[in-house]
Scaffold this active site. Structure first.
Site, PDB file in Angstrom:
ATOM      1  N   CYS A 113      -6.493  11.467 -16.731  1.00 27.79           N
ATOM      2  CA  CYS A 113      -6.743  10.017 -16.801  1.00 27.79           C
ATOM      3  C   CYS A 113      -8.142   9.687 -17.283  1.00 27.79           C
ATOM      4  O   CYS A 113      -8.390   8.582 -17.763  1.00 27.79           O
ATOM      5  CB  CYS A 113      -6.532   9.386 -15.427  1.00 27.79           C
ATOM      6  SG  CYS A 113      -4.917   9.741 -14.756  1.00 27.79           S
ATOM      7  N   HIS A 257      -9.055   2.542 -15.776  1.00 29.19           N
ATOM      8  CA  HIS A 257      -7.796   3.253 -15.963  1.00 29.19           C
ATOM      9  C   HIS A 257      -6.750   2.569 -15.084  1.00 29.19           C
ATOM     10  O   HIS A 257      -7.021   2.248 -13.924  1.00 29.19           O
ATOM     11  CB  HIS A 257      -7.979   4.717 -15.568  1.00 29.19           C
ATOM     12  CG  HIS A 257      -6.680   5.402 -15.308  1.00 29.19           C
ATOM     13  ND1 HIS A 257      -5.669   5.411 -16.241  1.00 29.19           N
ATOM     14  CD2 HIS A 257      -6.208   6.070 -14.220  1.00 29.19           C
ATOM     15  CE1 HIS A 257      -4.640   6.063 -15.733  1.00 29.19           C
ATOM     16  NE2 HIS A 257      -4.936   6.464 -14.519  1.00 29.19           N
ATOM     17  N   ASN A 287       1.265   3.405 -15.495  1.00 25.22           N
ATOM     18  CA  ASN A 287       0.075   4.256 -15.653  1.00 25.22           C
ATOM     19  C   ASN A 287       0.334   5.198 -16.833  1.00 25.22           C
ATOM     20  O   ASN A 287       1.194   6.079 -16.756  1.00 25.22           O
ATOM     21  CB  ASN A 287      -0.126   5.027 -14.338  1.00 25.22           C
ATOM     22  CG  ASN A 287      -1.273   6.020 -14.384  1.00 25.22           C
ATOM     23  OD1 ASN A 287      -1.727   6.416 -15.457  1.00 25.22           O
ATOM     24  ND2 ASN A 287      -1.729   6.427 -13.209  1.00 25.22           N
TER      25      ASN A 287
HETATM   26  O1  UT7 Z   1      -3.601   8.112 -12.586  1.00 26.74           O
HETATM   27  C1  UT7 Z   1      -3.788   8.977 -11.542  1.00 26.74           C
HETATM   28  C2  UT7 Z   1      -4.159   8.303 -10.347  1.00 26.74           C
HETATM   29  N1  UT7 Z   1      -3.007   8.042  -9.506  1.00 26.74           N
HETATM   30  C3  UT7 Z   1      -3.131   7.113  -8.585  1.00 26.74           C
HETATM   31  O2  UT7 Z   1      -4.146   6.473  -8.520  1.00 26.74           O
HETATM   32  C4  UT7 Z   1      -2.026   6.921  -7.588  1.00 26.74           C
HETATM   33  C5  UT7 Z   1      -2.651   6.722  -6.242  1.00 26.74           C
HETATM   34  N2  UT7 Z   1      -1.656   6.563  -5.182  1.00 26.74           N
HETATM   35  C6  UT7 Z   1      -0.863   5.498  -5.112  1.00 26.74           C
HETATM   36  O3  UT7 Z   1      -0.902   4.633  -5.968  1.00 26.74           O
HETATM   37  C7  UT7 Z   1       0.026   5.371  -3.906  1.00 26.74           C
HETATM   38  O4  UT7 Z   1      -0.286   6.387  -2.995  1.00 26.74           O
HETATM   39  C8  UT7 Z   1       1.529   5.420  -4.243  1.00 26.74           C
HETATM   40  C9  UT7 Z   1       1.928   4.175  -4.998  1.00 26.74           C
HETATM   41  C10 UT7 Z   1       1.861   6.649  -5.051  1.00 26.74           C
HETATM   42  C11 UT7 Z   1       2.341   5.455  -2.966  1.00 26.74           C
HETATM   43  O5  UT7 Z   1       2.031   4.353  -2.153  1.00 26.74           O
HETATM   44  P1  UT7 Z   1       1.673   4.558  -0.632  1.00 26.74           P
HETATM   45  O6  UT7 Z   1       1.466   3.214  -0.083  1.00 26.74           O
HETATM   46  O7  UT7 Z   1       0.531   5.528  -0.536  1.00 26.74           O
HETATM   47  O8  UT7 Z   1       3.000   5.156  -0.053  1.00 26.74           O
HETATM   48  P2  UT7 Z   1       3.221   6.531   0.731  1.00 26.74           P
HETATM   49  O9  UT7 Z   1       3.127   7.698  -0.196  1.00 26.74           O
HETATM   50  O10 UT7 Z   1       2.353   6.509   1.939  1.00 26.74           O
HETATM   51  O11 UT7 Z   1       4.708   6.370   1.163  1.00 26.74           O
HETATM   52  C12 UT7 Z   1       5.150   5.329   2.034  1.00 26.74           C
HETATM   53  C13 UT7 Z   1       6.640   5.408   2.151  1.00 26.74           C
HETATM   54  C14 UT7 Z   1       7.144   6.810   2.456  1.00 26.74           C
HETATM   55  O12 UT7 Z   1       8.257   6.695   3.326  1.00 26.74           O
HETATM   56  P3  UT7 Z   1       8.080   6.971   4.916  1.00 26.74           P
HETATM   57  O13 UT7 Z   1       7.595   8.385   5.010  1.00 26.74           O
HETATM   58  O14 UT7 Z   1       7.058   5.968   5.366  1.00 26.74           O
HETATM   59  O15 UT7 Z   1       9.453   6.739   5.435  1.00 26.74           O
HETATM   60  C15 UT7 Z   1       7.635   7.315   1.121  1.00 26.74           C
HETATM   61  O16 UT7 Z   1       8.650   8.283   1.239  1.00 26.74           O
HETATM   62  O17 UT7 Z   1       7.259   5.035   0.930  1.00 26.74           O
HETATM   63  C16 UT7 Z   1       8.180   6.051   0.518  1.00 26.74           C
HETATM   64  N3  UT7 Z   1       8.233   6.077  -0.928  1.00 26.74           N
HETATM   65  C17 UT7 Z   1       9.029   5.276  -1.644  1.00 26.74           C
HETATM   66  N4  UT7 Z   1       9.915   4.346  -1.269  1.00 26.74           N
HETATM   67  C18 UT7 Z   1      10.568   3.684  -2.243  1.00 26.74           C
HETATM   68  C19 UT7 Z   1       7.511   6.850  -1.789  1.00 26.74           C
HETATM   69  N5  UT7 Z   1       7.841   6.558  -3.059  1.00 26.74           N
HETATM   70  C20 UT7 Z   1       8.781   5.581  -2.994  1.00 26.74           C
HETATM   71  C21 UT7 Z   1       9.494   4.860  -3.959  1.00 26.74           C
HETATM   72  N6  UT7 Z   1      10.364   3.915  -3.553  1.00 26.74           N
HETATM   73  N7  UT7 Z   1       9.319   5.047  -5.282  1.00 26.74           N
END
Ligand code: UT7
Length: 330
Positions: A113, A257, A287
């Site tokens: 990135c 980014h 992204n």
């Molecule tokens: O360019 C490189 C840089 N990348 C980034 O900057 C990404 C940085 N990270 C993020 O943007 C976020 O961490 C994400 C958008 C990837 C995820 O959001 P989050 O609020 O951190 O969610 P999480 O990983 O803590 O997951 C929360 C819940 C989980 O379920 P449980 O364990 O609480 O039941 C996940 O399994 O959301 C679930 N989950 C989803 N649910 C529906 C994870 N992905 C999805 C999905 N749809 N696509």
């Protein structure tokens, strides 16, 4: 004193629009979850058989045209991508051939990135040193073919998209252009956002078992990446601002980014900068890794957001971890 400035920009995104509802038909996700957690509404995917160089070409052509230059005028190609067409050779060489450049240098950089900002720093050094007058800098990605679009990959699969942006970086004797660049890495976090195979330490580099177990997909520890991103983005922006004896109020536009809209909002809050002064198109393109900053830059130039004399900060954070910023006087 010779400085490097952006003499032309361009971008290209594939025609195929993939909405959140389209992804919800493939995996257990929803438009509501994706919108709330990331700000993304849709992204673009290439058609079958289209690779990274293919998306780079129209962006590069546009940037050359905007700079009123031809392939004959360019002294060096810098190609930033985390999704090269092949493991070898680099995509810069493919671009050199496909666009008919003379036998100039073609340098691939793999800083994910942060690739475009790293590339800008390289271009800046060559131009300040007087080695080159015009450099083509491209950020291009085809992420869609490396995404696990099943339930198992839903946390990563919904975020990334395909696209390309390009800029011509040229020499000027005027008091403008790239004022400073700032590069960083912290490789102990390499596995927080990575693709495990193909890997040179494996023989063969990728096996049927690897594929069956999904080791070739891009994997991310989202929470950890998020935690670092919300610190590094503001830190890196301030590094560029203070290095030039300025304050955040002096900056017309910040182009981050496009990682996640929540990260951008957190950056705005921490720096007390209104959201209107931070460019965002993640709702439309997701992204696009190394392509996201040059796509934003091309948009902000073509819609008139950036005017002569404006100070613009480019800032990136991503896999590696790597992060980087640049201060440009337009
Ligand atoms: O360019 C490189 C840089 N990348 C980034 O900057 C990404 C940085 N990270 C993020 O943007 C976020 O961490 C994400 C958008 C990837 C995820 O959001 P989050 O609020 O951190 O969610 P999480 O990983 O803590 O997951 C929360 C819940 C989980 O379920 P449980 O364990 O609480 O039941 C996940 O399994 O959301 C679930 N989950 C989803 N649910 C529906 C994870 N992905 C999805 C999905 N749809 N696509």
């Amino acid at each position: 004193m010779t400085r490097a400035y952006v003499s032309g920009t361009g971008y290209y995104v594939p025609e195929r629009v993939v909405t959140n509802d389209d992804l919800a038909a493939l995996m257990d996700t929803s438009d509501e979850w994706i919108t709330e957690r990331t700000g993304i509404k849709e992204r673009r995917y290439v058609a079958d058989g289209v690779g990274t160089t293919d998306v780079a070409i129209p962006a590069a052509e546009q940037a050359l045209e905007a700079a009123s230059l031809t392939v004959q005028d360019i002294d060096l190609i810098i190609f930033a991508t985390s999704t090269p067409d092949y493991m070898a050779p680099g995509s810069g060489c493919l671009l050199q051939d496909r666009m008919g450049f003379p036998e100039i240098g073609a340098l691939d950089i793999r800083v994910q990135c942060s690739g475009f900002v790293y590339g800008l720093s390289i271009a800046d050094q060559y131009i300040r040193a007087g080695t080159f007058r015009h450099i083509l800098l491209v950020g291009a990605e085809v992420q869609s073919t490396g995404l696990d679009l099943s339930d198992a990959g839903r946390d990563v699969g919904v975020i990334f998209g395909d696209g390309a942006g390009a800029a011509v970086i040229s020499a000027t004797e005027e008091e403008r252009g790239v004022l400073s660049t700032h590069l960083h890495s912290e490789g102990k976090h390499a596995k927080e956002l990575w693709s495990e195979v193909p890997a040179s330490g494996r023989n063969p580099r990728i096996s049927v078992e690897d594929v069956n177990e999904g080791r070739h997909w891009l994997k991310m520890n989202g929470r950890e990446v998020f935690r670092h991103a919300v610190t590094r983005f503001p830190e890196s922006i301030m590094e560029a601002i203070t290095a030039n004896g300025m304050t955040a109020k002096d900056v017309k536009l910040i182009i981050p980014h496009q990682a996640n809209l929540r990260i951008t909002m957190e950056v705005a809050r921490r720096l007390k900068v209104p959201l209107e002064r931070i460019h965002s198109n993640i709702d439309r393109y997701g992204n696009t890794t190394a392509a996201s900053i040059p796509i934003c830059l091309a948009e902000a130039v073509s819609d008139g957001t950036i005017q002569a004399g404006d100070h613009v900060v480019l800032v990136a954070f991503g896999s590696g971890f790597t992060w980087a910023s640049a201060m440009i006087k337009w």
